[in-house]
Design an enzyme around this catalytic site. Structure first.
Site, PDB file in Angstrom:
ATOM      1  N   SER A 189       5.138   1.068   8.805  1.00 33.57           N
ATOM      2  CA  SER A 189       5.900   1.076   7.561  1.00 33.57           C
ATOM      3  C   SER A 189       7.213   1.824   7.747  1.00 33.57           C
ATOM      4  O   SER A 189       7.230   3.029   8.022  1.00 33.57           O
ATOM      5  CB  SER A 189       5.094   1.736   6.442  1.00 33.57           C
ATOM      6  OG  SER A 189       5.901   1.892   5.297  1.00 33.57           O
ATOM      7  N   HIS A 217       6.797  -3.379   8.382  1.00 30.85           N
ATOM      8  CA  HIS A 217       6.445  -3.397   6.964  1.00 30.85           C
ATOM      9  C   HIS A 217       7.526  -2.698   6.152  1.00 30.85           C
ATOM     10  O   HIS A 217       7.864  -1.538   6.427  1.00 30.85           O
ATOM     11  CB  HIS A 217       5.095  -2.703   6.766  1.00 30.85           C
ATOM     12  CG  HIS A 217       4.534  -2.810   5.389  1.00 30.85           C
ATOM     13  ND1 HIS A 217       3.861  -3.923   4.945  1.00 30.85           N
ATOM     14  CD2 HIS A 217       4.546  -1.939   4.356  1.00 30.85           C
ATOM     15  CE1 HIS A 217       3.475  -3.734   3.692  1.00 30.85           C
ATOM     16  NE2 HIS A 217       3.883  -2.536   3.311  1.00 30.85           N
ATOM     17  N   ASP A 235       8.551  -1.447   2.396  1.00 34.52           N
ATOM     18  CA  ASP A 235       8.084  -1.149   1.041  1.00 34.52           C
ATOM     19  C   ASP A 235       9.272  -1.229   0.095  1.00 34.52           C
ATOM     20  O   ASP A 235      10.153  -0.362   0.126  1.00 34.52           O
ATOM     21  CB  ASP A 235       7.455   0.239   0.985  1.00 34.52           C
ATOM     22  CG  ASP A 235       6.175   0.316   1.791  1.00 34.52           C
ATOM     23  OD1 ASP A 235       5.177  -0.280   1.356  1.00 34.52           O
ATOM     24  OD2 ASP A 235       6.172   0.974   2.855  1.00 34.52           O
ATOM     25  N   MET A 277      10.671  -0.933  -3.519  1.00 39.87           N
ATOM     26  CA  MET A 277      10.342  -0.339  -4.821  1.00 39.87           C
ATOM     27  C   MET A 277      11.570  -0.350  -5.723  1.00 39.87           C
ATOM     28  O   MET A 277      12.691  -0.130  -5.261  1.00 39.87           O
ATOM     29  CB  MET A 277       9.846   1.096  -4.629  1.00 39.87           C
ATOM     30  CG  MET A 277       8.722   1.242  -3.628  1.00 39.87           C
ATOM     31  SD  MET A 277       8.204   2.950  -3.431  1.00 39.87           S
ATOM     32  CE  MET A 277       7.277   2.868  -1.903  1.00 39.87           C
ATOM     33  N   HIS A 332       6.641  -5.729   1.132  1.00 42.70           N
ATOM     34  CA  HIS A 332       5.716  -5.497   0.022  1.00 42.70           C
ATOM     35  C   HIS A 332       6.548  -5.118  -1.195  1.00 42.70           C
ATOM     36  O   HIS A 332       7.120  -4.034  -1.246  1.00 42.70           O
ATOM     37  CB  HIS A 332       4.744  -4.375   0.409  1.00 42.70           C
ATOM     38  CG  HIS A 332       3.874  -3.908  -0.700  1.00 42.70           C
ATOM     39  ND1 HIS A 332       3.287  -2.653  -0.696  1.00 42.70           N
ATOM     40  CD2 HIS A 332       3.487  -4.498  -1.857  1.00 42.70           C
ATOM     41  CE1 HIS A 332       2.579  -2.506  -1.796  1.00 42.70           C
ATOM     42  NE2 HIS A 332       2.690  -3.603  -2.517  1.00 42.70           N
ATOM     43  N   MET A 350       6.985  -3.889  -4.675  1.00 37.66           N
ATOM     44  CA  MET A 350       6.434  -3.140  -5.806  1.00 37.66           C
ATOM     45  C   MET A 350       7.502  -3.159  -6.896  1.00 37.66           C
ATOM     46  O   MET A 350       8.210  -2.176  -7.130  1.00 37.66           O
ATOM     47  CB  MET A 350       6.079  -1.720  -5.357  1.00 37.66           C
ATOM     48  CG  MET A 350       4.878  -1.681  -4.436  1.00 37.66           C
ATOM     49  SD  MET A 350       4.719  -0.143  -3.492  1.00 37.66           S
ATOM     50  CE  MET A 350       5.689  -0.556  -2.041  1.00 37.66           C
ATOM     51  N   MET A 409      -4.267  -1.963  -1.554  1.00 41.56           N
ATOM     52  CA  MET A 409      -3.646  -0.640  -1.566  1.00 41.56           C
ATOM     53  C   MET A 409      -4.739   0.430  -1.559  1.00 41.56           C
ATOM     54  O   MET A 409      -5.567   0.484  -2.465  1.00 41.56           O
ATOM     55  CB  MET A 409      -2.761  -0.469  -2.797  1.00 41.56           C
ATOM     56  CG  MET A 409      -1.495  -1.324  -2.789  1.00 41.56           C
ATOM     57  SD  MET A 409      -0.427  -0.970  -1.363  1.00 41.56           S
ATOM     58  CE  MET A 409       0.008   0.747  -1.659  1.00 41.56           C
ATOM     59  N   GLY A 469       4.986   7.428   0.138  1.00 40.81           N
ATOM     60  CA  GLY A 469       4.312   7.500   1.424  1.00 40.81           C
ATOM     61  C   GLY A 469       3.584   8.825   1.582  1.00 40.81           C
ATOM     62  O   GLY A 469       3.739   9.748   0.786  1.00 40.81           O
ATOM     63  N   GLY A 470       2.773   8.907   2.647  1.00 43.78           N
ATOM     64  CA  GLY A 470       2.132  10.160   3.004  1.00 43.78           C
ATOM     65  C   GLY A 470       0.911  10.549   2.194  1.00 43.78           C
ATOM     66  O   GLY A 470       0.434  11.681   2.287  1.00 43.78           O
ATOM     67  N   ASP A 488      -3.017  -0.836   3.218  1.00 44.20           N
ATOM     68  CA  ASP A 488      -1.852   0.049   3.254  1.00 44.20           C
ATOM     69  C   ASP A 488      -2.157   1.328   2.492  1.00 44.20           C
ATOM     70  O   ASP A 488      -2.521   1.288   1.324  1.00 44.20           O
ATOM     71  CB  ASP A 488      -0.653  -0.657   2.611  1.00 44.20           C
ATOM     72  CG  ASP A 488       0.631   0.168   2.669  1.00 44.20           C
ATOM     73  OD1 ASP A 488       0.626   1.254   3.279  1.00 44.20           O
ATOM     74  OD2 ASP A 488       1.642  -0.287   2.114  1.00 44.20           O
TER      75      ASP A 488
END
Length: 216
Positions: free
Chosen positions: A7, A32, A34, A36, A65, A67, A137, A144-145, A175
């Protein structure tokens, strides 16, 4: 072979191109992204120009992905960007099946994602037969994290069972909080595509390939 998808949310944003090139010789992997929008989730990440730059520079397929509250808009805007897989959230649209059909005219692979509190039953048989990938998910989307949520195992097993009964062909991607401590169990449960951010990137570039192999 299990696909590992580092990611880029966890990479060095100021040196994205060297980060991408560090994976040039690694097999069976995707990048990947993300995406958002600050609405569907509180965080904000890559915009369209950055996505297009990454897909042009990346030595592997790019998996995004989304979101976002308006996945259809993003799907249309980015149709010529070079993205390989476009994943949207079932919670973001009232007509997932219709959106899948539209996206399939632009992207080689189309995925659908469910949040931790969304049951697998939200995905109809028709959706599962039409889709190329289901993203489970294992953390709340947006940051993250985070730590892995074990409830994801039951969802993976349920999806694997439904895939077999429907004779469907979608990948099961996971993920959130994926590390070498849970990756083998995830693969055994039925996952065939693992997204990992912090686990891969919180080391030096020369260890990235080693980190990916450790997840298999």
């Amino acid at each position: 072979m299990t696909i590992i998808s580092p990611s880029l949310l966890a990479c060095d944003f100021l040196n994205i191109e060297p980060e991408l090139n560090a994976f040039a010789g690694v097999k069976d992997m995707w990048f990947h992204l993300d995406i958002m929008d600050g609405h569907f989730v509180p965080n904000l990440t890559f915009g369209h120009p950055i996505i297009e730059l990454i897909t042009k520079k990346a030595p592997h397929k790019c998996d995004a992905h989304f979101m976002v509250t308006n996945p259809e808009f993003h799907g249309e805007i980015l149709k010529d960007s070079g993205l390989y897989n476009f994943t949207f959230h079932v919670e973001a649209t009232p007509d997932s099946l219709g959106l899948i059909k539209k996206l399939k005219s632009h992207y080689p692979s189309v995925g659908i994602s469910i949040k931790p509190n969304t049951p697998v039953s939200a995905l109809t048989d028709e959706i599962l037969k039409a889709i190329d990938l289901v993203l489970v998910m294992s953390v709340e989307p947006g940051f993250g994290g985070q730590s892995f949520m074990p409830s994801a195992f039951d969802k993976i097993k349920e999806l694997k069972s439904r895939r077999e009964s429907l004779k469907a062909h979608f990948q099961i991607q996971v993920d959130g909080g994926v590390t070498d401590k849970n990756s083998k169990e995830l693969i055994a449960a039925g996952a065939d595509n693992l997204v990992a951010g912090s686990y891969v990137f919180k080391t030096t570039k020369d260890k990235y390939a080693e980190k990916i192999e450790s997840l298999r």
